[in-house]
Design a protein around this motif. Sequence first.
Motif, mmCIF file in Angstrom:
data_model
loop_
_atom_site.group_PDB
_atom_site.id
_atom_site.type_symbol
_atom_site.label_atom_id
_atom_site.label_comp_id
_atom_site.label_asym_id
_atom_site.label_seq_id
_atom_site.Cartn_x
_atom_site.Cartn_y
_atom_site.Cartn_z
ATOM 1 N N GLN A 1 0.839 -1.198 0.000
ATOM 2 C CA GLN A 1 0.000 0.000 0.000
ATOM 3 C C GLN A 1 0.872 1.246 0.000
ATOM 4 O O GLN A 1 1.927 1.275 0.631
ATOM 5 N N ASP A 2 0.401 2.273 -0.704
ATOM 6 C CA ASP A 2 1.127 3.535 -0.710
ATOM 7 C C ASP A 2 0.587 4.438 0.402
ATOM 8 O O ASP A 2 -0.365 4.065 1.100
ATOM 9 N N PRO A 3 1.189 5.633 0.627
ATOM 10 C CA PRO A 3 0.734 6.491 1.728
ATOM 11 C C PRO A 3 -0.710 6.952 1.597
ATOM 12 O O PRO A 3 -1.268 7.477 2.560
ATOM 13 N N TYR A 4 -1.322 6.765 0.423
ATOM 14 C CA TYR A 4 -2.715 7.146 0.221
ATOM 15 C C TYR A 4 -3.652 5.962 0.385
ATOM 16 O O TYR A 4 -4.824 6.012 0.024
ATOM 17 N N ASN A 5 -3.117 4.834 0.898
ATOM 18 C CA ASN A 5 -3.897 3.641 1.215
ATOM 19 C C ASN A 5 -4.266 2.824 -0.017
ATOM 20 O O ASN A 5 -5.015 1.847 0.079
ATOM 21 N N SER A 6 -3.800 3.201 -1.181
ATOM 22 C CA SER A 6 -4.074 2.423 -2.389
ATOM 23 C C SER A 6 -3.236 1.153 -2.408
ATOM 24 O O SER A 6 -2.122 1.124 -1.879
ATOM 25 N N ILE A 7 -3.769 0.109 -3.018
ATOM 26 C CA ILE A 7 -3.013 -1.119 -3.220
ATOM 27 C C ILE A 7 -2.236 -1.004 -4.523
ATOM 28 O O ILE A 7 -2.812 -0.746 -5.584
ATOM 29 N N ILE A 8 -0.933 -1.191 -4.433
ATOM 30 C CA ILE A 8 -0.029 -1.042 -5.571
ATOM 31 C C ILE A 8 0.559 -2.396 -5.935
ATOM 32 O O ILE A 8 0.902 -3.199 -5.069
ATOM 33 N N ALA A 9 0.676 -2.646 -7.231
ATOM 34 C CA ALA A 9 1.350 -3.848 -7.733
ATOM 35 C C ALA A 9 2.572 -3.424 -8.533
ATOM 36 O O ALA A 9 2.461 -2.598 -9.445
ATOM 37 N N ARG A 10 3.732 -3.954 -8.162
ATOM 38 C CA ARG A 10 4.939 -3.773 -8.963
ATOM 39 C C ARG A 10 5.215 -5.099 -9.656
ATOM 40 O O ARG A 10 5.293 -6.146 -9.021
ATOM 41 N N ARG A 11 5.363 -5.058 -10.973
ATOM 42 C CA ARG A 11 5.462 -6.277 -11.777
ATOM 43 C C ARG A 11 6.804 -6.332 -12.499
ATOM 44 O O ARG A 11 7.190 -5.379 -13.178
ATOM 45 N N TRP A 12 7.494 -7.451 -12.345
ATOM 46 C CA TRP A 12 8.783 -7.650 -13.009
ATOM 47 C C TRP A 12 8.620 -8.547 -14.222
ATOM 48 O O TRP A 12 8.059 -9.636 -14.143
ATOM 49 N N ASP A 13 9.110 -8.063 -15.360
ATOM 50 C CA ASP A 13 9.109 -8.830 -16.602
ATOM 51 C C ASP A 13 10.557 -9.155 -16.923
ATOM 52 O O ASP A 13 11.334 -8.284 -17.312
ATOM 53 N N VAL A 14 10.944 -10.421 -16.762
ATOM 54 C CA VAL A 14 12.347 -10.775 -16.931
ATOM 55 C C VAL A 14 12.785 -10.671 -18.394
ATOM 56 O O VAL A 14 13.960 -10.466 -18.682
ATOM 57 N N GLN A 15 11.853 -10.791 -19.337
ATOM 58 C CA GLN A 15 12.208 -10.671 -20.744
ATOM 59 C C GLN A 15 12.605 -9.236 -21.091
ATOM 60 O O GLN A 15 13.576 -8.997 -21.812
ATOM 61 N N ASN A 16 11.851 -8.280 -20.542
ATOM 62 C CA ASN A 16 12.141 -6.868 -20.815
ATOM 63 C C ASN A 16 12.962 -6.216 -19.713
ATOM 64 O O ASN A 16 13.316 -5.041 -19.811
ATOM 65 N N THR A 17 13.259 -6.974 -18.670
ATOM 66 C CA THR A 17 14.059 -6.496 -17.524
ATOM 67 C C THR A 17 13.586 -5.144 -17.011
ATOM 68 O O THR A 17 14.370 -4.203 -16.878
ATOM 69 N N THR A 18 12.295 -5.054 -16.733
ATOM 70 C CA THR A 18 11.728 -3.797 -16.244
ATOM 71 C C THR A 18 10.738 -4.067 -15.120
ATOM 72 O O THR A 18 10.085 -5.116 -15.070
ATOM 73 N N TRP A 19 10.640 -3.089 -14.201
ATOM 74 C CA TRP A 19 9.566 -3.065 -13.214
ATOM 75 C C TRP A 19 8.526 -2.059 -13.692
ATOM 76 O O TRP A 19 8.875 -0.960 -14.147
ATOM 77 N N SER A 20 7.265 -2.411 -13.602
ATOM 78 C CA SER A 20 6.194 -1.467 -13.922
ATOM 79 C C SER A 20 5.218 -1.416 -12.754
ATOM 80 O O SER A 20 5.163 -2.333 -11.930
ATOM 81 N N THR A 21 4.442 -0.342 -12.688
ATOM 82 C CA THR A 21 3.580 -0.090 -11.540
ATOM 83 C C THR A 21 2.123 -0.026 -11.956
ATOM 84 O O THR A 21 1.790 0.618 -12.946
ATOM 85 N N THR A 22 1.277 -0.689 -11.202
ATOM 86 C CA THR A 22 -0.166 -0.626 -11.418
ATOM 87 C C THR A 22 -0.840 -0.281 -10.098
ATOM 88 O O THR A 22 -0.598 -0.948 -9.089
#
Length: 469
Positions: free
Chosen positions: A170-191
Amino acid sequence: MQQPFSTLEIRGVEFHGPYDRDISQKEGTHQHDSLYPQVVPAAQLPRSVNDPEAYATLERPHSPQPPVIERKPVSTICGIQRRIFYITVVIVLLVIVGATAGGVEGALLVNHHNQETSPDPGGDSSTGVPSNNTVSKPGIANINVLSSSRLKSTNWTDAEGFAHRAVFFQDPYNSIIARRWDVQNTTWSTTNLTQIIKGPTTSLNPLPNTPLASAACKYNNTTIEVQLWFLTPNYSIRNVRLLSPTAHPEAWEFDNLNGATLRTMPGSDLDAAWQRCRLGDCIGNWLVAYQAPDGNINMANASHWVNAPNAVGRGGVADNSSLAITAQLDGVWADRVALVSESLTSATGGSMQKTGFNGAWDPDDGYLISDLPLPSPMLQFAATVMRNFTETLSLALLPNGTVTGDWWAQQWHSIPIVKFSGGPSALNFSAVSTSEDAMFYGMTNDEILEYSLDQLDPSSFVYVGRVFP
């Protein structure tokens, strides 16, 4: 649930070291790796541990220096010495200018923060909607992660063999956050799940510092679904799902547990697992562990969400115990599951205990980690598997921010202190999680860090990089 299975532990790699503990051992037969699910090999780690992410450094502006006032011959204005008069005028002007500048700067900062919290045009967002229910630790002003947030992680492999990971908080605004790792593209993205799932009946409205539980389901070598469970302010379990995690990684949607209402006691923890089906001839079941209002640990099952069977009776578990579930082998199939919880051994503390399913939920192997304090939000359990489910690592985050553990490999080996090598120093974890591919995630100093298990030393994790921000 499944028909009765054996509770035999599978013989793992022998270990001789300072953590050996003489506990009765269970015999088993080692099976060929190809006969049961594979753990992502170390070669597929997202980044080299020898080249960790560099941390950005913020350069602070220097404070303005006070003006130099030259001495003048003594004279007066309005009966006041000119020097004193001008100093007074300058002070008044500085106060006025400072107040004006502060107001402008504050407005700019608010505007900048609002821009950061708005949805990304591409669909990703990193923060959420302010909530009047946000709870933070006193004296800690986090800007990235809710200071009392819990942490949960899961992993899966797509049809092409690429590994993926997801970390929830959860972020400071109480929202649920998902950080997703894609090993093919070697990136973290946020939802931001709270932002994208809105509606009169689907608004997430999570409990501040809600416990989280997540699992991924794989069938016929294809991951077909990822699930996340959490609590609402009235202590009801709700969940969201991702039906096409590879093709549509942003398409999270509300799921209603087939209309079931599952209530927990205040302070209950959550954990979840996907129970694989014996022989691989069916899709398996979701399992969600929680502590019911009567104090029992129940294990909700996707085949009958409404009638959650009892896994541990109230007399055998502490109120508000931390919970962790791992998959285990039964012969050559990883269709067993094991639950760890805390049992009180005195008025001031308890021990981690293991309960396994063998047609019914029964105590298994006695106590693991001993001399634990009483349950609290800062006492958290996590568990993972190694070497194709033949070994298990159970961990406990202690209130002082350190981690201890027990490792099963033919017998239990005590790990008094888990070591974390590389990366930031002065770690003080407030939340931890593990995924089924032996990755460790810890929240410390307003950021989330990722570590991989040292396969040669299960008492040590090696820094991989920063997950968030």
